[in-house]
Enzyme design. Structure first.
Site: not given
Ligand code: NAP
Length: 261
Positions: A26-27, A158, A77, A175, A171-172, A203, A24
């Protein structure tokens, strides 16, 4: 910023650089981790599921700003065969895998009585089963890794795995599963492979893009540091755990102090 890290005499990859796979990437947090690793001297497999353009942008950023090399791999994945193919492609591209970051994740809010079984299963598959599958596939390569900081896995959990959250039980649970996976794999794979986790709070990524400015102000009041974190700030902790040669089975909290409230 170009890497100051020296090439290793016995590094895993064909180019003499250690290699990492970041799911994951890409972003968001995954992208920041991939770029950080490349700046630190790693070749990196960039993984995405649907957003090819964003994945190519991550690779372009790495090419422009670092000495690292990137390979872009489309893989869902949550699908075990895809997870295994992602690891195979990384080994093909770089000759091995020194570090794995299980970051891919999805979040959605939904009351328990309204969530379908299919949606529950999908979220658990993406958030925790994927980490299990990628880790299992990468283990043989990790056991052969030669990065001096030692092979490692960092899983992305998380903050709310530790507090719970209404309407987010699925979700909880996923994680909290990541935290349990981290500790269990840390015990199972020691002393060969270290396994740790980061637990981000709020974040600033696409995951929270739906928060209105007023909502963000309100939520930031419950964060002692008074703001959302950046993806780069999470990447700092992932890089710390990658290099922390006497740390395993731990979770680093990156939440501006929010768990103290
Ligand atoms: P995001 O900006 O939504 O990016 C999600 C990334 O995961 C993207 O690159 C997406 O790919 C990829 N992805 C989603 N489903 C996938 C799959 N089935 N196979 C491969 N790639 C997949 O999310 P983020 O905020 O960076 O979050 C990253 C991690 O941190 C996650 O596990 C999230 O639960 C955790 N997290 C985030 C926060 C927060 O506040 N942001 C807080 C706690 C935990 P595409 O671009 O192709 O869709």
């Amino acid at each position: 910023m170009r890497s100051r890290r020296k090439r290793f005499a016995r590094a895993t990859s064909f180019r003499g650089m250690p290699a990492a796979v970041v799911t994951g990437s890409s972003r968001g947090i995954g992208r920041a981790v991939a770029v950080r690793f490349a700046r630190d001297g790693y070749d990196v497999a960039i993984n995405y599921r649907t957003n090819e353009r964003a994945a190519e942008e991550t690779a372009a950023e790495i090419a422009a700003e670092t000495d690292g090399e990137a390979v872009v791999v489309r893989a869902d994945v949550a699908d075990v065969a895809d997870a295994e193919r992602l690891v195979d492609r990384t080994v093909d591209a770089f000759g091995g895998v020194d570090h794995v970051v299980n970051n891919a994740g999805i979040e959605e809010s939904c009351p328990t009585e309204e969530l379908s079984t299919a949606d529950f299963d999908r979220l658990v598959d993406v958030n925790v089963n994927s980490a299990y599958a990628v880790t299992r596939a990468a283990l043989p390569a990790l056991r052969r890794a030669t990065d001096p900081s030692g092979p490692s896995i960092v899983n992305v959990a998380s903050r709310i795995a530790f507090t719970g959250a209404a309407d987010e039980a699925h979700y909880v649970a996923s994680k909290a599963g990541v935290v349990g996976l981290t500790r269990s794999h840390a015990l199972e794979f020691a002393p060969d492979v270290r396994v740790n986790a980061v637990a981000p709070g709020k974040i600033d990524t696409d995951m929270n893009a739906h928060h209105s400015p007023a909502d963000r102000r309100h939520k930031s009041r419950s964060i002692p540091l008074g703001r959302y974190g950046t993806a780069a700030e999470v990447a700092d902790s992932v890089a710390y755990l990658r290099d922390a040669s006497y740390v395993t089975g731990e979770t680093v909290h990156v939440n501006g102090g929010e768990t103290m409230r």
